[in-house]
Design a protein around this motif. Structure first.
Motif, PDB file in Angstrom:
ATOM      1  N   GLU A  35       0.843  -1.187   0.000  1.00  0.00           N
ATOM      2  CA  GLU A  35       0.000   0.000   0.000  1.00  0.00           C
ATOM      3  C   GLU A  35       0.882   1.242   0.000  1.00  0.00           C
ATOM      4  N   VAL A  36       0.418   2.293  -0.635  1.00  0.00           N
ATOM      5  CA  VAL A  36       1.190   3.525  -0.765  1.00  0.00           C
ATOM      6  C   VAL A  36       0.301   4.712  -0.420  1.00  0.00           C
ATOM      7  N   ALA A  37       0.885   5.693   0.263  1.00  0.00           N
ATOM      8  CA  ALA A  37       0.182   6.939   0.551  1.00  0.00           C
ATOM      9  C   ALA A  37       1.199   8.073   0.552  1.00  0.00           C
ATOM     10  N   ALA A  38       0.756   9.268   0.220  1.00  0.00           N
ATOM     11  CA  ALA A  38       1.648  10.423   0.199  1.00  0.00           C
ATOM     12  C   ALA A  38       0.852  11.692   0.472  1.00  0.00           C
ATOM     13  N   THR A  39       1.528  12.667   1.063  1.00  0.00           N
ATOM     14  CA  THR A  39       0.887  13.953   1.313  1.00  0.00           C
ATOM     15  C   THR A  39       1.968  15.019   1.454  1.00  0.00           C
ATOM     16  N   THR A  40       1.598  16.262   1.183  1.00  0.00           N
ATOM     17  CA  THR A  40       2.516  17.376   1.362  1.00  0.00           C
ATOM     18  C   THR A  40       1.752  18.584   1.866  1.00  0.00           C
ATOM     19  N   ASP A  41       2.442  19.429   2.647  1.00  0.00           N
ATOM     20  CA  ASP A  41       1.798  20.573   3.281  1.00  0.00           C
ATOM     21  C   ASP A  41       2.794  21.721   3.343  1.00  0.00           C
ATOM     22  N   VAL A  42       2.307  22.929   3.175  1.00  0.00           N
ATOM     23  CA  VAL A  42       3.192  24.097   3.143  1.00  0.00           C
ATOM     24  C   VAL A  42       3.782  24.406   4.514  1.00  0.00           C
ATOM     25  N   GLY A  43       3.155  23.902   5.595  1.00  0.00           N
ATOM     26  CA  GLY A  43       3.626  24.236   6.930  1.00  0.00           C
ATOM     27  C   GLY A  43       3.026  25.538   7.420  1.00  0.00           C
ATOM     28  N   MET A  44       3.531  26.036   8.540  1.00  0.00           N
ATOM     29  CA  MET A  44       2.951  27.209   9.186  1.00  0.00           C
ATOM     30  C   MET A  44       3.716  28.498   8.926  1.00  0.00           C
ATOM     31  N   ARG A  45       4.934  28.407   8.404  1.00  0.00           N
ATOM     32  CA  ARG A  45       5.774  29.608   8.311  1.00  0.00           C
ATOM     33  C   ARG A  45       6.221  29.944   6.893  1.00  0.00           C
ATOM     34  N   PHE A 235       8.006   1.788   5.057  1.00  0.00           N
ATOM     35  CA  PHE A 235       9.042   2.740   4.690  1.00  0.00           C
ATOM     36  C   PHE A 235       8.444   4.142   4.670  1.00  0.00           C
ATOM     37  N   LEU A 236       9.205   5.106   5.177  1.00  0.00           N
ATOM     38  CA  LEU A 236       8.787   6.508   5.149  1.00  0.00           C
ATOM     39  C   LEU A 236       9.864   7.344   4.485  1.00  0.00           C
ATOM     40  N   LEU A 237       9.472   8.140   3.508  1.00  0.00           N
ATOM     41  CA  LEU A 237      10.315   9.213   3.000  1.00  0.00           C
ATOM     42  C   LEU A 237       9.757  10.510   3.563  1.00  0.00           C
ATOM     43  N   CYS A 238      10.612  11.377   4.083  1.00  0.00           N
ATOM     44  CA  CYS A 238      10.085  12.625   4.628  1.00  0.00           C
ATOM     45  C   CYS A 238      11.081  13.765   4.457  1.00  0.00           C
ATOM     46  N   SER A 239      10.545  14.952   4.270  1.00  0.00           N
ATOM     47  CA  SER A 239      11.371  16.147   4.222  1.00  0.00           C
ATOM     48  C   SER A 239      11.649  16.607   5.649  1.00  0.00           C
ATOM     49  N   ASP A 240      12.580  17.561   5.796  1.00  0.00           N
ATOM     50  CA  ASP A 240      12.997  17.931   7.148  1.00  0.00           C
ATOM     51  C   ASP A 240      11.943  18.727   7.904  1.00  0.00           C
ATOM     52  N   GLY A 241      10.872  19.122   7.242  1.00  0.00           N
ATOM     53  CA  GLY A 241       9.769  19.724   7.964  1.00  0.00           C
ATOM     54  C   GLY A 241       9.156  18.764   8.964  1.00  0.00           C
ATOM     55  N   ILE A 286       6.264  20.270   4.722  1.00  0.00           N
ATOM     56  CA  ILE A 286       6.207  18.927   5.306  1.00  0.00           C
ATOM     57  C   ILE A 286       5.697  17.956   4.249  1.00  0.00           C
ATOM     58  N   THR A 287       6.490  16.950   3.941  1.00  0.00           N
ATOM     59  CA  THR A 287       6.083  15.950   2.951  1.00  0.00           C
ATOM     60  C   THR A 287       6.402  14.560   3.472  1.00  0.00           C
ATOM     61  N   VAL A 288       5.473  13.631   3.262  1.00  0.00           N
ATOM     62  CA  VAL A 288       5.652  12.245   3.679  1.00  0.00           C
ATOM     63  C   VAL A 288       5.170  11.322   2.565  1.00  0.00           C
ATOM     64  N   VAL A 289       5.978  10.340   2.222  1.00  0.00           N
ATOM     65  CA  VAL A 289       5.585   9.254   1.332  1.00  0.00           C
ATOM     66  C   VAL A 289       5.749   7.961   2.125  1.00  0.00           C
ATOM     67  N   ALA A 290       4.704   7.150   2.190  1.00  0.00           N
ATOM     68  CA  ALA A 290       4.743   5.920   2.978  1.00  0.00           C
ATOM     69  C   ALA A 290       4.451   4.712   2.091  1.00  0.00           C
ATOM     70  N   VAL A 291       5.198   3.639   2.317  1.00  0.00           N
ATOM     71  CA  VAL A 291       5.001   2.374   1.600  1.00  0.00           C
ATOM     72  C   VAL A 291       4.897   1.265   2.647  1.00  0.00           C
ATOM     73  N   ARG A 292       3.758   0.586   2.670  1.00  0.00           N
ATOM     74  CA  ARG A 292       3.552  -0.490   3.639  1.00  0.00           C
ATOM     75  C   ARG A 292       3.604  -1.844   2.924  1.00  0.00           C
TER      76      ARG A 292
END
Length: 303
Positions: A35-45, A235-241, A286-292
Motif C-alpha cells: 500500500e502507498v500513501a503520500a501527502t505534502t503541506d506548506v507548513g505554518m511559516r 518505509f517513510l520518505l520525509c522532508s525535514d519539515g 512537510i512531505t511524507v511518502v509511505a510504503v507499507r
C-alpha cells in the motif's frame, strides 16, 4: 511462574522449537500486499511549498493453491527544494523528473546497479546546474534540492539520497531505523569524531554539505544502499519539515508503529504526522511518502 524464577524448556521441546525456527528461516518470503500513501503541506511559516514527490509502481497478483502473492516494482521519490525567487519549487520538480526518467530508461527485471543509481542522480544534478549557469545566478539564488528515493523490486529495496531528506523503515523486530545519514555540517563533524552535542551546537550545523544543483558533479557523492525486506515493514520518505528535532523518533510508538497495522489507514496515519509537525511549529514544508509491505512465506514453487 514464581517471580524472580525462570523455567527451563525440556530438551525434547527445545529441540522441536529449534527445528521449527530453522524450517521457518528456510522458507522464502514473498510480498503479499503493498500500500502507498503520500501527502505534502506548506507548513505554518512558509508562503509556498517547495517540496515535491512522485511515485510510480506496478503490482501483479499471483494466485496459487498456496495463496496469493504480489509481484511489485515501484519508484518513490521526494525532493525538498531551495533557492531564491521560487526557484526551489522548480528545482525539486525538475530533479525528481530527471531522476525518474533516467531510472525508468534502464530499469528492467532487476534493481538498477549502484553505478546506475548514482548516474541518475548525477544527471539530475547536471540538469539543475546547467539551469543555474544559464540564469547566471550565484549564492542563495542558485536553485538546489535534496533527493531521497526508494526503489522496490519484490522484497529487494534500494535507497539513494543526497541532502537531509530522510528515509526510515519501521518493523516489529527492528523498530524505527533511519536509513539515510543527513548530508550536513553537523553530521560531517560527528563522522570526524566530534561529540554530537558539540557538533550541533555550531550555528552552521544544519547547513547542507551536499545538494543537487548548486555545484557540478565533481562535488557530488550520492549515497546508495541495498537491503532485503524480511518482515512486514513500513518505509517513510520525509522532508525535514517532519524529521527535524527528532520528531519522527519522538512519535514512533504513538504514530509510526500503528502504520504497520493494516487496520490503520495509511493516508490518515501520515496526515496525522503532518498535523503533529504543524503543531510543533510547522517551521518548513512537510512531505511524507509511505510504503507499507506485508509478507508471507512462499510455500510453493515460484512460477
Amino acid at each position: 511462574m514464581t517471580a524472580g524464577m525462570s523455567e527451563s524448556i525440556p530438551e525434547s521441546e527445545a529441540s522441536f522449537v529449534a527445528a521449527a525456527d530453522e524450517r521457518t528461516a528456510m522458507l522464502s518470503l514473498s510480498l503479499a500486499q503493498m500500500e502507498v500513501a503520500a501527502t505534502t503541506d506548506v507548513g505554518m511559516r512558509r508562503s509556498q511549498n517547495e517540496d515535491f514527490y512522485v511515485y510510480h509502481y506496478q503490482l501483479e497478483h499471483l494466485e496459487t493453491p498456496s495463496g496469493t502473492s504480489v509481484q511489485a516494482k515501484g519508484l518513490f521519490v521526494l525532493c525538498d527544494g531551495m533557492g531564491g525567487h521560487a526557484r526551489g519549487e522548480i528545482a525539486s520538480l525538475e530533479a525528481a523528473r530527471v531522476f525518474k526518467q533516467e531510472i525508468e530508461a534502464q530499469w528492467t527485471t532487476e534493481l538498477p546497479s549502484r553505478e546506475a543509481l548514482r548516474s541518475a542522480v548525477l544527471a539530475a544534478n547536471q540538469a539543475l546546474f546547467e539551469l543555474n549557469q544559464a540564469a547566471a545566478v550565484s549564492g542563495s539564488d542558485r536553485m538546489g534540492t535534496t533527493l531521497v528515493a526508494i526503489l522496490l523490486q519484490g522484497t529487494r529495496v534500494a535507497i539513494i539520497h543526497v541532502g537531509d531528506s530522510r528515509a526510515y523503515r519501521y518493523s516489529r523486530l527492528t523498530g524505527l531505523d533511519q536509513l539515510t545519514r543527513d548530508h550536513e555540517v553537523g553530521q560531517l563533524a560527528i563522522a570526524q569524531g566530534v561529540d554530537p552535542d558539540v557538533a550541533y551546537a555550531r550555528p552552521e550545523a544544519h547547513q547542507l554539505t551536499q545538494a543537487l544543483g548548486p555545484r557540478n558533479n565533481d562535488w557530488l557523492d550520492p549515497e546508495v544502499r541495498f537491503l532485503e525486506v524480511r518482515e512486514d515493514t513500513v518505509f517513510l520518505l520525509c522532508s525535514d519539515g517532519l524529521s527535524d528535532f527528532d520528531l519522527v523518533e519522538e512519535v514512533t510508538e504513538t504514530h509510526v508503529a500503528p502504520l504497520l497495522q493494516t487496520r490503520t489507514s495509511l493516508q490518515y496515519g501520515i496526515q496525522q504526522l503532518v498535523e503533529i509537525a504543524n503543531e510543533a511549529g510547522g517551521h518548513d514544508n512537510i512531505t511524507v511518502v509511505a510504503v507499507r509491505l506485508r509478507l508471507r512465506p512462499q510455500l510453493g514453487p515460484v512460477i
